[in-house]
Write a protein that holds these residues in place. Structure first.
Motif, PDB file in Angstrom:
ATOM      1  N   HIS A  33       0.960  -1.129  -0.082  1.00 47.53           N
ATOM      2  CA  HIS A  33      -0.248   0.057   0.112  1.00 47.53           C
ATOM      3  C   HIS A  33       0.730   1.042   0.002  1.00 47.53           C
ATOM      4  O   HIS A  33       1.549   1.304   0.836  1.00 47.53           O
ATOM      5  N   LEU A  34       0.711   2.351  -1.067  1.00 47.66           N
ATOM      6  CA  LEU A  34       1.647   3.226  -0.777  1.00 47.66           C
ATOM      7  C   LEU A  34       1.222   4.660   0.278  1.00 47.66           C
ATOM      8  O   LEU A  34      -0.372   4.484   0.142  1.00 47.66           O
ATOM      9  N   PRO A  35       1.607   5.537   0.217  1.00 44.95           N
ATOM     10  CA  PRO A  35       1.746   6.039   0.715  1.00 44.95           C
ATOM     11  C   PRO A  35       0.349   7.317   0.040  1.00 44.95           C
ATOM     12  O   PRO A  35      -0.071   7.296  -1.592  1.00 44.95           O
ATOM     13  N   SER A  36      -0.653   8.184   0.757  1.00 45.86           N
ATOM     14  CA  SER A  36      -1.449   9.132   0.110  1.00 45.86           C
ATOM     15  C   SER A  36      -0.299  10.144  -1.418  1.00 45.86           C
ATOM     16  O   SER A  36       1.412   9.665  -0.914  1.00 45.86           O
ATOM     17  N   TYR A  63       2.269  -1.084 -12.883  1.00 47.79           N
ATOM     18  CA  TYR A  63       3.192  -2.145 -11.688  1.00 47.79           C
ATOM     19  C   TYR A  63       2.060  -1.259 -11.160  1.00 47.79           C
ATOM     20  O   TYR A  63       2.772  -2.197  -9.992  1.00 47.79           O
ATOM     21  N   LEU A  64       1.029  -0.990 -10.959  1.00 51.76           N
ATOM     22  CA  LEU A  64       1.000  -0.254  -9.322  1.00 51.76           C
ATOM     23  C   LEU A  64      -0.819  -0.511 -10.378  1.00 51.76           C
ATOM     24  O   LEU A  64      -1.182  -0.602 -10.791  1.00 51.76           O
ATOM     25  N   THR A  65      -2.028   0.069  -8.953  1.00 51.27           N
ATOM     26  CA  THR A  65      -3.656  -0.700  -9.473  1.00 51.27           C
ATOM     27  C   THR A  65      -3.939   0.421  -8.600  1.00 51.27           C
ATOM     28  O   THR A  65      -3.651   0.093  -6.756  1.00 51.27           O
ATOM     29  N   VAL A  70      -9.707   2.804  -1.188  1.00 54.44           N
ATOM     30  CA  VAL A  70      -8.805   2.624  -0.077  1.00 54.44           C
ATOM     31  C   VAL A  70      -7.583   2.549  -0.773  1.00 54.44           C
ATOM     32  O   VAL A  70      -6.095   3.598   0.565  1.00 54.44           O
ATOM     33  N   GLY A  71      -7.251   3.136  -2.255  1.00 54.34           N
ATOM     34  CA  GLY A  71      -5.453   3.278  -2.083  1.00 54.34           C
ATOM     35  C   GLY A  71      -4.834   3.137  -3.513  1.00 54.34           C
ATOM     36  O   GLY A  71      -5.649   1.689  -4.162  1.00 54.34           O
ATOM     37  N   THR A  72      -3.709   3.445  -3.126  1.00 53.98           N
ATOM     38  CA  THR A  72      -2.657   2.837  -4.546  1.00 53.98           C
ATOM     39  C   THR A  72      -1.599   1.253  -4.060  1.00 53.98           C
ATOM     40  O   THR A  72      -1.019   1.213  -2.708  1.00 53.98           O
ATOM     41  N   PHE A  73      -1.456   0.254  -4.759  1.00 55.64           N
ATOM     42  CA  PHE A  73      -1.140  -0.571  -4.521  1.00 55.64           C
ATOM     43  C   PHE A  73       0.074  -1.479  -5.408  1.00 55.64           C
ATOM     44  O   PHE A  73      -0.120  -0.653  -7.121  1.00 55.64           O
ATOM     45  N   THR A  74       0.629  -1.790  -4.821  1.00 53.76           N
ATOM     46  CA  THR A  74       2.004  -2.712  -5.758  1.00 53.76           C
ATOM     47  C   THR A  74       1.121  -3.570  -6.078  1.00 53.76           C
ATOM     48  O   THR A  74       0.633  -4.063  -5.730  1.00 53.76           O
ATOM     49  N   VAL A  75       1.448  -4.162  -7.717  1.00 58.09           N
ATOM     50  CA  VAL A  75       0.857  -5.143  -8.125  1.00 58.09           C
ATOM     51  C   VAL A  75       1.970  -6.615  -8.130  1.00 58.09           C
ATOM     52  O   VAL A  75       2.951  -6.637  -8.334  1.00 58.09           O
ATOM     53  N   PRO A  76       1.022  -7.258  -6.972  1.00 56.19           N
ATOM     54  CA  PRO A  76       2.906  -8.973  -6.898  1.00 56.19           C
ATOM     55  C   PRO A  76       3.374  -9.525  -7.955  1.00 56.19           C
ATOM     56  O   PRO A  76       3.723  -9.727  -8.469  1.00 56.19           O
TER      57      PRO A  76
END
Length: 341
Positions: A33-36, A63-65, A70-76
């Motif tokens: 979970h990336l910061p805002s 690379y991100l979703t 909720v926020g921005t996340f990296t893609v596993p």
């Protein structure tokens, strides 16, 4: 014309990209979970709009979703390739834009051999100016080892400081206290000297750098002295064709000329203008490549770019296994092959 503001935005966006790529490597297999956007912009010291722009691009690239509310996340799934060690490649002070043939070839062959370990390769770009800030910026970049090329004296203390936190290796130069890989350039000169004597070429002119004069030139002189020939300092021009016409007009008739890549074509033209036969009586020699515009034959030596890469990869492998080992300085020899092309 590209504006200064455009360049500044590009460097700020690169900081965002580097931040995300470091997360991919640090948290392989996780949906991190990336910061805002505001928190990320504040952390990096950039405009929020710039952070949003690059994050949007990284989402488009997969690379991100972004999850609404909720926020921005990296893609596993994007992280699986980041399992291997991460090796940073640094040229000079990390701000170089244009690179000559030699550095491009040295870097590419070294990176190829490192990637075979396997490893991931990261081209390091730096934005700081002061020594302390450069050291802090390098420390903040995630990588298992740092491989450095074309290091200036101003960067030496920065690399010594960086070595306290991760392995650092210099390629094609030696810095006390830092592992290095070098070519035996004096032996390189001996190979050149033997090839010239094999063709009975004893009147030789060099147009090269100060480093060449202190290494390769001395190797040629060693071989010539052993064979009973002299190689005076006057036959060395310090990387410029200035004085070449005067030398030729004084009655000096070279049987071979070893110019740098920067002076090759200009030197050849001056030799032609003074009626020097570049087909038979005088041979141009190089360890790099034959310029495309060069019509006359050239004595070409193979340069060990691949061996530089292999030797560097071995040192990096040993340092990854034992980061605290004493600095080793590898000086390797090469069995040169020559062709007339």
């Amino acid at each position: 014309m590209i504006s200064a503001n455009s360049r500044k935005r590009d460097s700020a966006r690169m900081q965002v990209r580097r931040y995300v790529m470091d997360l991919l490597w640090q948290h392989a297999g996780e949906a991190y979970h990336l910061p805002s956007n505001k928190e990320l912009a504040d952390e990096l010291g950039i405009a929020r709009s710039t952070a949003q722009l690059e994050l949007k691009l990284l989402i488009e690239e997969g690379y991100l979703t972004a999850k609404h509310g909720v926020g921005t996340f990296t893609v596993p799934s994007k992280m699986q390739q980041f399992r291997a060690p991460l090796i940073g490649i640094l040229n000079g002070d990390g701000k170089t834009i244009y690179e000559p043939f030699y550095i491009v070839s040295l870097k590419s062959h070294t990176a190829t051999e490192l990637a075979k370990q396997p490893a991931l390769i990261q081209e390091i770009r730096l934005f700081s100016e002061r020594e302390n800030d450069l050291a802090t910026e390098l420390r903040g970049i995630d990588c298992n080892a740092l491989v450095c090329f074309n290091v200036s004296s101003a960067m030496e203390p920065v690399l010594r400081e960086t070595r306290k936190f991760r392995p650092v290796i210099t390629v094609d130069m030696r810095i006390d206290g830092i592992p290095s890989v070098e070519l035996d350039r004096r032996e390189k000169g001996r190979a050149l000297g033997r090839a010239l004597l094999a063709e009975n070429r004893t009147n030789v002119l060099f147009i090269q750098s100060e480093r060449y004069r202190a290494t390769t030139f001395l190797g040629v002189r060693d071989v010539f002295t052993e064979a009973g020939h002299t190689l005076p300092d006057e036959c060395f021009l310090l990387n410029t064709t200035e004085g070449l016409s005067e030398l030729l007009e004084s009655g000096f008739h070279p049987q071979a000329v070893a110019p740098s890549l920067e002076t090759f074509e200009e030197a050849a033209q001056i030799l032609r203008e003074h009626d020097i036969d570049l087909n038979e009586k005088c041979r141009l020699a190089t360890f790099m490549f034959k310029p495309r515009k060069m019509q006359e034959p050239v004595l070409l030596f193979d340069f060990p770019f691949e061996e530089f890469g292999r030797q560097t990869a071995k040192v990096v492998s040993r340092l990854l296994e034992n980061p605290d080992q004493e600095a080793e300085h590898i000086v390797f020899k090469h069995n040169y092959k020559t062709t007339v092309v």
